[in-house]
Every structure is written in C-alpha cells, then in structure tokens.
Design a protein around this motif. Structure first.
Motif, PDB file in Angstrom:
ATOM      1  N   VAL A 295     -60.494   3.036 -72.194  1.00  0.00           N
ATOM      2  CA  VAL A 295     -59.777   3.099 -70.915  1.00  0.00           C
ATOM      3  C   VAL A 295     -59.401   1.691 -70.481  1.00  0.00           C
ATOM      4  N   PHE A 337     -62.532   3.194 -59.888  1.00  0.00           N
ATOM      5  CA  PHE A 337     -62.330   4.081 -61.031  1.00  0.00           C
ATOM      6  C   PHE A 337     -63.700   4.484 -61.584  1.00  0.00           C
ATOM      7  N   TYR A 339     -65.689   7.149 -64.557  1.00  0.00           N
ATOM      8  CA  TYR A 339     -65.516   7.962 -65.763  1.00  0.00           C
ATOM      9  C   TYR A 339     -66.841   8.667 -66.055  1.00  0.00           C
ATOM     10  N   GLY A 372     -54.863  15.310 -58.457  1.00  0.00           N
ATOM     11  CA  GLY A 372     -55.425  15.147 -59.790  1.00  0.00           C
ATOM     12  C   GLY A 372     -55.275  16.413 -60.612  1.00  0.00           C
ATOM     13  N   ARG A 373     -55.484  16.273 -61.918  1.00  0.00           N
ATOM     14  CA  ARG A 373     -55.386  17.410 -62.836  1.00  0.00           C
ATOM     15  C   ARG A 373     -56.716  18.158 -62.893  1.00  0.00           C
ATOM     16  N   GLN A 375     -58.053  20.022 -60.492  1.00  0.00           N
ATOM     17  CA  GLN A 375     -58.828  19.956 -59.265  1.00  0.00           C
ATOM     18  C   GLN A 375     -59.319  21.326 -58.811  1.00  0.00           C
ATOM     19  N   THR A 401     -59.866  16.886 -70.559  1.00  0.00           N
ATOM     20  CA  THR A 401     -60.020  15.760 -69.642  1.00  0.00           C
ATOM     21  C   THR A 401     -59.525  16.184 -68.266  1.00  0.00           C
ATOM     22  N   GLU A 403     -59.040  15.152 -64.073  1.00  0.00           N
ATOM     23  CA  GLU A 403     -58.903  14.010 -63.158  1.00  0.00           C
ATOM     24  C   GLU A 403     -58.840  14.529 -61.733  1.00  0.00           C
ATOM     25  N   ASP A 405     -58.662  12.839 -57.507  1.00  0.00           N
ATOM     26  CA  ASP A 405     -58.627  11.692 -56.585  1.00  0.00           C
ATOM     27  C   ASP A 405     -59.324  12.095 -55.292  1.00  0.00           C
ATOM     28  N   LYS A 423     -61.026   7.373 -57.889  1.00  0.00           N
ATOM     29  CA  LYS A 423     -60.298   8.055 -58.967  1.00  0.00           C
ATOM     30  C   LYS A 423     -61.307   8.407 -60.046  1.00  0.00           C
ATOM     31  N   THR A 425     -62.476  10.510 -63.425  1.00  0.00           N
ATOM     32  CA  THR A 425     -62.030  11.145 -64.668  1.00  0.00           C
ATOM     33  C   THR A 425     -63.243  11.737 -65.373  1.00  0.00           C
TER      34      THR A 425
END
Length: 433
Positions: A295, A337, A339, A372-373, A375, A401, A403, A405, A423, A425
């Motif tokens: 990343v 960020f 992860y 985000g993806r 959610q 994956t 994501e 926010d 953010k 992930t």
C-alpha cells in the motif's frame, strides 16, 4: 461457677403484669436440667445446619467430579494409531491400523460416566498368509515394495529372481534398499506362516520359486484416513487439507501458511517481517492471512483552498486555512489510513476498529459512515462519551477487499470545532484461519 450465655428466646419465667400495675417483674433462674436441655437443643440445631452444609458441599463436589472425570489412557494397538486426544467423559477416540494389518475389535470407543471405555480393546492383525513347502522348509514369499515404485527387490533366500525388468535394470537397481524391504514373518499354526510389511510398504510376490507354489496372498487396501475422518467436523484430522499416504496421512496448508508443530493446524506466515514480500521502495507492506498487500497512502490533492501535508506514514494533517475560506474550515482537520486483515466468515457482530480523540474540548462527538466499498456490512456505534466503534454486522466470504470512510466530528453548542476522517481498508482472506 460456669456461666453459659443463652439466647434471649431461651429466657424463662418472665412475669407478664397488666398495664398500670405497680408490682415489680421478677425472673426465675434456669435449673441445671433446663440449662442442659437448652444446650442440647442448640447442639442439635447446629448439627442439623452442619449436615445440610455438608450435603450441599458433597453435591457440588460430585458435580465437579463429573466434569473433571477422565478415562484411563487408551492402549494404542501395535502396528496401529489412535485418532483423537480427549479422554474426558463423553468423548470418543478412533483406531486405525497400518497398511498390511486389519483392525480387530472396536474401531471407536467412548469414555463413559463410570470412567470406562465402551467396546473392546482393538488390536491389529496381519492380513497376509503364506504356505509351507515340502518337508517343513519355508517357501520364500517375496518382499515389500512401495506401491509407487515398481523396482524389483531381492528375493528371500532360496528364491530366484527371473523378472525381465530386473535383468534389464541390473543388480544395483534390483538391490536398492530404499525401494524394497524384507517382510517380517512369524510361524503360525502348522502349514502356515504370517508375514507383514512396514508402514508404507505392501507385499509383493516373488517372480519365481523352486518347489511347490506358494499359496496366494492378498494385499490389503490402505486405510484412507482422509476419506474416513476429514469430512466430519467432529473427527477432522487437518485444519485445511489432508493427503493420504501409504499407512499414514499428511496435513497440508495453503500458500502463505506453515504447518504447526501439532502437524494438523496452519500458521500464517508474516511476509512483511520476514522480507518475503515484493513491495517496491516507497510502498508499505501489510501482512494479511495467507499473503500480504503493498500500500501507499496518499494525501488528497489541493482543492477549494484546502491542502494537506503528510505527517507520518499513515496520517495527513490539514494546512492552515485562509481566513475567508469557509470550505477549508469545514474540511477534515486530519485524515488517517488503517489496514485490517480479516479471516473469512467471522462470527458477527464483531468490533473491527475503535476511534476516539485524545483532546476533547467540545461538548459532543458524532460518528458516521461517509462512504466506501462494501459499507453494507458495517455499522458504527458509540461505546462511551469519547469513543466510537466500527462493527462488522454480516459474515464476509473472501477473498475480497472492503473499504469504508468514517467521520468523527466534534461540536460545541452545535458549532463544528473540527472533524477527523478514518479511511479503513479490510483485506478478507479466502480462508477461515
């Protein structure tokens, strides 16, 4: 004189006088017989209470003993193995024999409440029988070879090797000890002998013998422990995959995992600490379950008089805003960020992430999901006055994956003092371990 203290309810001889009477109340002292009777009553009462306490303690001990009961360690049959480790009441163990042997007795035994095993003690009996020659001299019965290798092996004494394959390969190949092994034989009842092979080998007949022909012998099939036990969660041998071997089995792990010392569970390999990753300079390595990700967190580009500067590998801070720029003052003061590695199909609800402020000057904090993806499988909730939580609400099958926010806003009398963007992930593994 010995004085015995008595409870108030044992006082005797109290004279009850009508109201207004001028007579003085008098009390009678207990006689020795009365005092002795009162003491005996107290002793009986205390004995009854002690007996009730002992009965309760005995019952509790019995319940605990049932929970802690175990059966004696089972006897593992010679030339066999035991599957299962628990010897507590209500648990089962299973027995299998090595290649060339047949199980006689109970294949499965359960630990009963009386701390005895159900069934009968199993043992492994050789499957192979051979005949005898004239005059009582044992005829050669061949040798043991690995099923996957068809290299001829040397004959027993008194046996001739006449296989064309052996003649073609020569003496050195025919005597390779890694491909063949002599069987173990023992004399049985008159007219028979019993032979068996080591685990991983099977009986192979001699190509030629002198004298009367030997009785044919059977080659017992290998016990496929993987097929028998791997499919059931109660008897599963391996955490991931099972490979059947002659007379045994082996547990396998997927790429990115190593087999633990117990030989049946898998442990994730941290490629980032071991420098086994392929991340380029400037990227950050994030270890995941079964792999890793490279990343490179970046601050958002300048927009509407708002710009950010990177203050650490995972954090961006907003530059001072121009006095006349309202858009800049409403933008996030910081962006971080995060992860997170996650196994597939985890139980829910599960707290994945917590957010809070170290310096709280307002009167309220608000937490929200901004985008985000994926959610739809997340929710936010407040855990206390200064902390919020990101919660996984639905199991997720990998690999995938996700994501999301998150926004944390601080207010004072409904006036925005500042906000922070998290953010997050989530790397979901294809495996559940």
């Amino acid at each position: 004189m010995l004085l015995i203290p008595l409870p108030a309810w044992l006082a005797l001889g109290i004279l009850q006088l009508p109201l207004g009477s001028t007579q003085v109340r008098t009390f009678e002292c207990l006689s020795p017989q009365q005092a002795l009777s009162a003491v005996r009553q107290m002793q009986k009462l205390l004995a009854a209470q002690e007996a009730a306490h002992l009965r309760g303690t005995r019952g509790l001990r019995q319940q605990l003993s049932v929970l802690q009961k175990t059966c004696p360690q089972p006897v593992v049959p010679l030339n066999g193995r035991m599957l299962g480790r628990s010897t507590r009441v209500g648990h089962d163990v299973h027995f299998v024999c090595d290649a060339g042997f047949r199980l006689v007795g109970s294949e499965t035994r359960a630990c009963r409440h009386d701390r005895t095993w159900s069934g009968t003690q199993p043992f492994c009996r050789s499957e192979v029988e051979q005949g005898w020659g004239v005059g009582g001299s044992a005829l050669p019965g061949g040798s043991c070879t690995t099923p996957s290798r068809r290299v001829p092996s040397p004959c027993s004494p008194g046996c001739r090797e006449s296989s064309p394959e052996a003649a073609a390969m020569g003496t050195e190949a025919g005597h390779n000890a890694s491909f063949s092994r002599q069987p173990r034989c023992a004399e049985g009842r008159a007219g028979s002998r019993r032979c068996s092979c080591d685990a991983g080998f099977q009986m192979r007949a001699s190509s030629a013998v002198t004298g009367p022909p030997a009785m044919p012998h059977s080659v017992p099939p290998d016990v496929d422990e993987c097929q028998l036990f791997q499919s059931s969660p109660q008897t599963r041998l391996c955490l991931h995959d099972c490979l059947n071997l002659p007379g045994s089995y082996r547990c396998l792990c997927p790429p990115g995992y190593l087999l633990r010392a117990d030989r049946n569970t898998c442990e994730d390999v941290n490629e980032c600490t071991g420098k086994q990753h392929n991340c380029t300079q400037g990227d950050l390595c994030i270890n995941t379950f079964g792999g890793h990700r490279c990343v490179c967190p970046k601050c958002p580009p300048p927009r509407h008089n708002t710009s950010y500067v990177k203050t650490s590998a995972f954090q961006c801070e907003r530059n001072p805003c121009p006095m006349e720029s309202r858009a800049c003052r409403l933008a996030a003061t910081s962006i971080s960020f995060h992860y997170l590695p996650l196994q597939a199909n985890r139980t829910v609800p599960r707290v994945l992430f917590k957010m809070s402020t170290t310096r709280f000057v307002g009167d309220s904090l608000r937490f929200a999901i901004m985008g985000g993806r994926g959610q739809g499988v997340f929710a936010v909730r407040r855990s206390d006055r200064q902390m919020g939580e990101l919660v996984l609400t639905s199991p997720v099958a990998g690999p995938v994956t996700l994501e999301v926010d998150l926004e944390m806003s601080e207010f004072s009398r409904k006036v925005l003092l500042g906000k922070h963007i998290f953010k997050v992930t989530v790397f979901v593994s294809p495996y559940e371990f």
